[in-house]
Write an enzyme that holds these catalytic residues in place. Structure first.
Site, mmCIF file in Angstrom:
data_model
loop_
_atom_site.group_PDB
_atom_site.id
_atom_site.type_symbol
_atom_site.label_atom_id
_atom_site.label_comp_id
_atom_site.label_asym_id
_atom_site.label_seq_id
_atom_site.Cartn_x
_atom_site.Cartn_y
_atom_site.Cartn_z
ATOM 1 C CG HIS A 1 -1.824 1.138 1.364
ATOM 2 N ND1 HIS A 1 -3.135 1.099 0.971
ATOM 3 C CD2 HIS A 1 -1.626 2.393 1.818
ATOM 4 C CE1 HIS A 1 -3.702 2.277 1.191
ATOM 5 N NE2 HIS A 1 -2.802 3.078 1.704
ATOM 6 C CD GLU A 2 1.546 3.507 3.672
ATOM 7 O OE1 GLU A 2 1.698 4.571 3.050
ATOM 8 O OE2 GLU A 2 0.534 3.247 4.366
ATOM 9 C CD GLU B 1 -6.000 5.640 0.464
ATOM 10 O OE1 GLU B 1 -5.133 6.511 0.679
ATOM 11 O OE2 GLU B 1 -6.108 4.622 1.177
ATOM 12 C CG HIS C 1 0.225 6.375 -0.499
ATOM 13 N ND1 HIS C 1 -0.769 7.145 -1.039
ATOM 14 C CD2 HIS C 1 -0.371 5.621 0.468
ATOM 15 C CE1 HIS C 1 -1.925 6.888 -0.420
ATOM 16 N NE2 HIS C 1 -1.712 5.957 0.497
#
Lengths: 490, 490
Positions: free
Chosen positions: B255-256, B285, B259
């Site tokens: 997930h990170e 997101e 980003h």
């Protein structure tokens, strides 16, 4: 708000931003991914621009002209503001910017030249740095002032090149005689064995705590060149690890703990004020040196460390405690300042001090520096420089524009000698305590006598108060002769 | 220098200083010793004061009035400057300061209240935060503007509360129906086994690299709540480790990385300009979600991960690949948003969105919030909240003043759905690639279609260009029904 309060409020914000810049510097040396270097350079430059504007804000001059200090503490605070402001405004912005730019370039050129043993590649940029530093020095040199003194004043207010030269001249014969007597004796052995990295770091953490370091207000990380960073409630230290030589890690840690304890022990009431940090490079170095050498390399502490090394590594690298203490205090002729023993270290400093003074005065040309270094090294150390990275390319200082910094290392040793003598007189049980790994009385004494005062007194003033007499080189030389005399059976 | 260039030079310095502030924030969550918290608060406040002055500098208004943009890129840059400047100057300095102060206090009160399950202790400070946020919202609410929209505009320019509410209303029935069908089926098993921390971190580093993360421009550390920090050449990610549940570490990392890839992939020419970052929270997101869910939780990638888990841990926590893929995509009723599956997650967001909108509009009082939360949770999730930390005290957002943030999570899912559909159409071999752990085509497509543009287009605009149609919720719902239909045999 009084004028004084307004000025202090301005200074507080400046100190906080300077603290941010210092934290970025720490990140750069410990955590930053390598590809971020250029971006970080831009970030630092943006922050430095803000800091420069705050430090040269003409409003400071107006406040200083209008302020009426009440009492000694306010006078001391204003002394720091005035010193910093007057130095900052004397240097034209154009020169400050050019210096920052050239020194940044020069450090890269130096690192490459050192790796490639290429003195010629370094000389042109060093010449540029030197020219700009001489220009900067001229800005400070009010009527009749020595150029070198103007730069030295940035690191050690109150000292002069002539004063330090005279002291170094008094020190040299005794250091040389002591060194000669030691080298006539059989050389002690170094440690043998393998000392795993994780265990070295765990032991270093324990030693840091034994010397009073509180990990609630700091941390220990790895760096290529160990350093301390921060102030107040956030004082971080770094060390490095050589798996065949645990002393590198251990004594780098203890050294940096000395710096950290100074910054962290300044009275909380002074934090983020102009007097809220260590008062000078020399006094700072006195704290790191007394931690590392007079305490950390004492035979009593070495005795305790010998046991802890055996507990940690299953061996201590030496067969018994006396051999271990000799290994801790091994005296050897070497090329590298940062690896030198307590005696040779000062001879390394004197060499650099004389050469940089001659460069700044204009008595030595950059083109002649390598020959001058090599001749002097041969004369002082009795051997020839074998390659430039072991000679004039070994230190970062000159490429970074840090002319006037080197002598503060030996001044720190001298101050440490004075403090150590007074500490011994007041703590008769010190050896017994250190032999039990208990450093509380010694570090507490240094905290209360020196560290807590931050910049409230002059550098010499704080040493004089703690030692009970004006500082001089005698105690350091007496200590070295006594300690090494006993260790080497002189 | 043209007016445009002067304005951009000012913005560049501001961005660099903002980047410094972000780095300090990273340090605070990963490296800072605990005792340094108060000092760090003062340092951050000093830097924020500098940033606020730069962002509200009246000179920006003069430049904006005088500037003549040339071309679409300059117009986009000026759009960001105008948006940020107009928002900043509408809020009185007094209110901005008070908000910063109260929100800082409120986060501490919230953390304590959550730990002690003490809603009553939190309500007074939440009431203060809400009152100030409504005051702030009123500053933005030009004629007839909804209060909530003014806050939402700070996170997702161009969206309105009414527009999002209508979309959420369209999504809810299909999500609820899908969830119901799944819960009627036997629940899949979670993983069993022990997964050592070091191995989880090593595997996570490998997965980060598989998704395109370059450790030359970033690093992976531990944090209590995983986050990404930075931009350009320095994008750092964090994760956390639960030795009984490796998915926590693995999927937080992926997930990170989403980003980080967005921030790191913005065209280098745009770095440190107003358009040099991810364009909105929703689009940000979308990148983290598509990395984590549509790619990272796809059965094809799960198949490859199953093998890597066995290599790493000697077992994979599941007997065979299909059971593993079901464990990766386990659907369960739960209290906690951040632990929710892809279906429930959106229901968690809708609950918060409706409640915070009612609070900001004045239709719900803080005193009634807990009852409203608990009633709504019972209605939407079919079970009662058992304790406040599983209910209205679970998220930090409201105590931090982040009203208007929650809906961007589901908007990101919707955007991810659109991007995933287009990606699948353009990469027919995607499943075969992912089953071999090869994410290059997928991450490259996202980089070129979305990430490289930074803020050059509007949030909806960049999704529309990449997906080939105006974004809507259909593709996300189709994807969820297809994927979970297959996994659960619906």
């Amino acid at each position: 708000m009084t004028v004084y309060d307004q000025l202090m409020a301005h200074e507080r914000q400046t100190q906080l931003l300077a603290s941010v810049a210092e934290r970025l510097g720490w990140d750069q040396e410990t955590m930053m991914p390598p590809g971020a270097a250029d971006q970080r350079g831009d970030e630092m430059a943006a922050l430095e621009l803000v800091l420069h504007a705050r430090r040269t804000d003409p409003q400071i001059g107006e406040w200083l002209a209008a302020v009426k200090p009440e009492g000694a503490e306010q006078a001391a605070q204003l002394g720091h503001v005035r010193h910093s402001y007057e130095r900052a405004v004397k240097v034209p912005a154009r020169l400050a910017e050019e210096l920052a730019r050239i020194c940044s370039t020069a450090q890269g050129v130096w690192a490459k030249a050192r790796a490639e043993q290429d003195v010629a590649a370094f000389l042109p940029v060093l010449k540029q740095v030197l020219a700009l530093k001489r220009e900067e020095a001229a800005c400070y040199a009010d009527s009749g002032h020595d150029l070198y003194d103007g730069l030295l004043d940035g690191f050690e207010p109150g000292e002069t090149g002539a004063g330090l030269a005279a002291m170094f001249d008094r020190m040299r014969p005794r250091l040389v005689a002591l060194r000669g007597a030691i080298l006539d004796k059989p050389a002690p052995k170094g440690l043998t064995g393998h000392f795993p990295k994780d265990k070295q770091l765990a032991l270093s953490r324990e030693l840091a705590q034994a010397f009073g370091y509180d990990f609630n207000f700091g941390r220990l990380d790895l760096a290529v060149h160990p350093f301390m960073s921060g102030q107040g409630a956030d004082v971080r230290i770094t060390t490095r690890v050589d798996e065949s030589d645990p002393f590198n890690c251990i004594y780098s840690t203890i050294h940096e703990v000395g710096h950290a304890m100074y910054e962290g022990s300044v009275s909380p009431a002074l934090r983020m004020t102009p007097a809220g940090r260590g008062v000078s490079m020399g006094v700072h170095e006195s704290q790191s040196r007394i931690f590392e050498n007079q305490l950390g390399r004492s035979p009593a502490f070495a005795d305790w460390l010998f046991g802890r090394m055996r507990d940690t590594f299953g061996e201590a690298g030496a067969a018994e405690a006396t051999a271990f203490a000799r290994a801790v205090n091994r005296v050897r002729t070497g090329y590298i300042r940062t690896e030198a023993d307590e005696i040779h270290y000062n001879l390394h400093v004197m060499l650099r001090f004389d050469l940089e003074r001659a460069l700044i005065k204009g008595d030595l040309e950059v083109a002649d520096l390598e020959a001058a270094w090599n001749d002097r090294y041969q004369a002082d150390f009795g051997q020839a420089v074998d390659k430039p990275s072991n000679g004039m390319l070994q230190d970062v200082h000159w490429s970074a524009g840090l002319f006037g910094y080197f002598p503060t290392y030996t001044l720190g040793n001298v101050y440490a000698g004075c403090l150590h003598k007074a500490l011994r007189a007041e703590l008769p049980d010190l050896d017994a305590q250190m032999a039990a790994g208990d450093m509380k009385a010694a570090t507490g004494w240094l905290r209360d006598k020196v560290q807590v005062h931050g910049g409230l007194f002059t550098p010499r003033g704080v040493i004089e108060q703690a030692a009970g007499h004006a500082p001089d080189e005698g105690p350091l030389l007496d200590y070295l002769e006594a300690k090494f005399g006993a260790l080497y059976g002189l």
